[in-house]
Design a protein around this motif. Structure first.
Motif, mmCIF file in Angstrom:
data_model
loop_
_atom_site.group_PDB
_atom_site.id
_atom_site.type_symbol
_atom_site.label_atom_id
_atom_site.label_comp_id
_atom_site.label_asym_id
_atom_site.label_seq_id
_atom_site.Cartn_x
_atom_site.Cartn_y
_atom_site.Cartn_z
ATOM 1 N N TRP A 240 0.853 -1.186 0.156
ATOM 2 C CA TRP A 240 -0.027 0.020 -0.112
ATOM 3 C C TRP A 240 0.882 1.239 0.057
ATOM 4 O O TRP A 240 0.685 2.065 -0.865
ATOM 5 C CB TRP A 240 -0.986 -0.044 1.128
ATOM 6 N N SER A 241 1.804 1.274 0.906
ATOM 7 C CA SER A 241 2.575 2.451 1.040
ATOM 8 C C SER A 241 3.344 2.651 -0.223
ATOM 9 O O SER A 241 3.708 3.532 -0.854
ATOM 10 C CB SER A 241 3.750 2.108 1.984
ATOM 11 N N GLU A 248 -1.112 8.538 3.394
ATOM 12 C CA GLU A 248 -1.736 7.712 4.161
ATOM 13 C C GLU A 248 -2.985 7.149 3.556
ATOM 14 O O GLU A 248 -3.588 6.012 4.208
ATOM 15 C CB GLU A 248 -2.309 8.540 5.546
ATOM 16 N N GLY A 249 -3.690 7.812 2.704
ATOM 17 C CA GLY A 249 -5.053 7.673 1.906
ATOM 18 C C GLY A 249 -6.302 8.198 3.112
ATOM 19 O O GLY A 249 -6.048 8.524 4.102
ATOM 20 N N GLN A 266 -8.226 5.020 0.335
ATOM 21 C CA GLN A 266 -7.990 5.390 -1.366
ATOM 22 C C GLN A 266 -6.867 6.408 -1.240
ATOM 23 O O GLN A 266 -7.064 7.468 -0.693
ATOM 24 C CB GLN A 266 -9.238 5.622 -1.995
ATOM 25 N N ALA A 267 -6.169 6.238 -2.346
ATOM 26 C CA ALA A 267 -5.152 7.367 -2.721
ATOM 27 C C ALA A 267 -4.569 7.322 -3.984
ATOM 28 O O ALA A 267 -4.392 6.153 -4.520
ATOM 29 C CB ALA A 267 -4.211 7.457 -1.644
ATOM 30 N N PHE A 273 -9.240 -2.606 0.376
ATOM 31 C CA PHE A 273 -10.328 -3.276 1.195
ATOM 32 C C PHE A 273 -9.824 -4.457 1.859
ATOM 33 O O PHE A 273 -8.910 -5.042 1.530
ATOM 34 C CB PHE A 273 -11.508 -3.308 0.294
ATOM 35 N N SER A 274 -10.961 -4.898 2.861
ATOM 36 C CA SER A 274 -10.699 -6.201 3.223
ATOM 37 C C SER A 274 -11.721 -7.006 2.500
ATOM 38 O O SER A 274 -12.587 -6.572 1.750
ATOM 39 C CB SER A 274 -11.148 -6.155 4.796
ATOM 40 N N PHE A 275 -11.419 -8.368 2.654
ATOM 41 C CA PHE A 275 -12.539 -9.468 1.917
ATOM 42 C C PHE A 275 -13.876 -9.191 2.561
ATOM 43 O O PHE A 275 -14.946 -9.110 1.778
ATOM 44 C CB PHE A 275 -11.995 -10.880 2.214
#
Length: 391
Positions: A240-241, A248-249, A266-267, A273-275
């Motif tokens: 993600w980073s 950070e989003g 989001q960014a 997302f998680s499942f």
């Protein structure tokens, strides 16, 4: 408020992104556009005494928008993020172009229904629809501008002609130069005046960045992390980073047919997302299409192994989700309980058969060939969304 170029330089200085001269040049043009919009906004305010001074004895020249095009992964979405964040305009709207056109067609249909009912007069719905759109937002920003639908192609010239008459300013990003829009499309000759109109009212700028930054961030990196546990969680955080450029989003929502679909993080065109967020809630195909249209890269945390008929609903949603992501060439990074072929374990039900295709797609989505594809929509209905709203 800092301008677009200053925001870009701040990201460079913080190490979130690498400096790219082509991106900086476009950021500079976006900053200049924002300066023009600030003056244009003041002149539009009819109740303002200064507006009277602007208009006295002269007609204000319309502000030319920007059409930014270039190859996939060059930073167009990131630059649009910065532009929207620094724009002085209050009545502004950002949307993927296909979602915007879906909204236009729905408004046209609603006008025709009112016409049949005798509630309005006039045969052509384009002018009143354009007037309503301009009243809602006089700065329109489009991600991934492309024209593939003949129904869109045949009305764009008249629609945008009216929007420009209303004083609307348009900024768009695209993977293709305007001259190649609707290439080889049916009755393309009727579409050419729209291209000429765009070139008159929008400055065309090519973003010639040195590299595909998105592919650079994904190439050689694991995108399917298994088994579940602290190690894969940490790897997802690292992914993600890297993909969000160190940002950070923020949370956001997508409006889909009157419903709100939550986006936890989001960014820069990437969402996480998680499942459970995606497959343990009552979401459907149109919700997944909206996500696939809004984001070029999606991260999904903690996909479990789904066993038996008691998990068939989750499995069915997961199948629909992957179909939407795959058909729109969205890049996927995920942590999972096992390899794709062993994610759904059941000996009965249609989901067991359908999951074979899903597993095959998940494996393909890990390949460099898939990861190098541009984010794109195929010939399928567009979700009726109003764009991304940060929360």
């Amino acid at each position: 408020m800092p301008d677009t170029l200053s925001r870009y330089q701040a990201l460079v200085d913080s190490g979130e992104i690498s400096f790219d001269p082509a991106q900086a040049a476009v950021a500079r043009r976006l900053s200049s556009l924002n300066e023009s919009l600030a003056s244009y906004r003041l002149a539009r305010r009819k109740s303002s005494a200064l507006a009277w001074l602007f208009s006295r004895g002269q007609k204000q020249e319309p502000v030319r928008g920007l059409y930014i095009w270039g190859d996939v992964g060059r930073g167009k979405t990131m630059l649009m993020d910065l532009f929207m964040a620094t724009s002085p305009v209050r009545r502004k709207r950002r949307a993927h172009f296909h979602e915007f056109m879906a909204d236009v067609h729905e408004r046209i249909h609603a006008y025709r229904q009112k016409l049949k009912a005798g509630e309005v007069k006039g045969d052509d719905p384009i002018a009143p629809v354009a007037a309503d759109l301009a009243e809602e937002a006089w700065l329109l920003c489009f991600d991934e501008f492309s024209v593939t639908d003949i129904a869109d192609a045949m009305i764009l010239g008249r629609l945008f002609g009216k929007l420009f008459e209303e004083g609307v300013v348009v900024v768009a990003t695209s993977n293709v130069v305007p001259d190649l829009l609707y290439r080889d499309g049916l009755n393309r000759a009727l579409f050419l005046p729209f291209i000429a109109l765009m070139q008159q009212r929008m400055e065309v700028v090519k973003l010639e960045s040195r590299t595909d930054f998105r592919m650079e961030k994904l190439s050689g990196q694991p995108v399917w992390l298994t088994p579940l546990g602290p190690q894969s969680d940490a790897a997802m955080d690292t992914a993600w980073s890297r993909l969000a450029g160190g940002a950070e989003g923020t949370p956001a929502t997508l409006q889909v047919k009157g419903r709100s679909v939550a986006v936890p993080l989001q960014a820069h065109g990437t969402a996480r997302f998680s499942f459970a967020d995606l497959c343990e809630k009552p979401l459907g195909a149109s919700d997944y299409l909206a996500i696939a249209h809004a984001f070029h890269t999606v991260l999904i945390d903690r996909i479990p192994v789904m066993k038996g008929l008691e998990k068939r609903n989750e499995a069915k949603r997961f199948i629909n989700l992957i179909d939407a992501l795959y058909d729109n060439q969205v890049k996927l990074v995920a942590s999972a309980g096992d390899e794709p072929t062993r994610l759904y374990l059941s000996e009965t039900g249609t989901e067991e058969f359908e999951f074979h295709r899903t597993a095959s797609r998940l494996i393909e989505m890990r390949s460099d060939e898939y990861l190098s594809l541009p984010h794109a929509r195929r010939s399928q209905p567009s979700a009726d969304t109003g764009g991304i709203v940060e929360t």
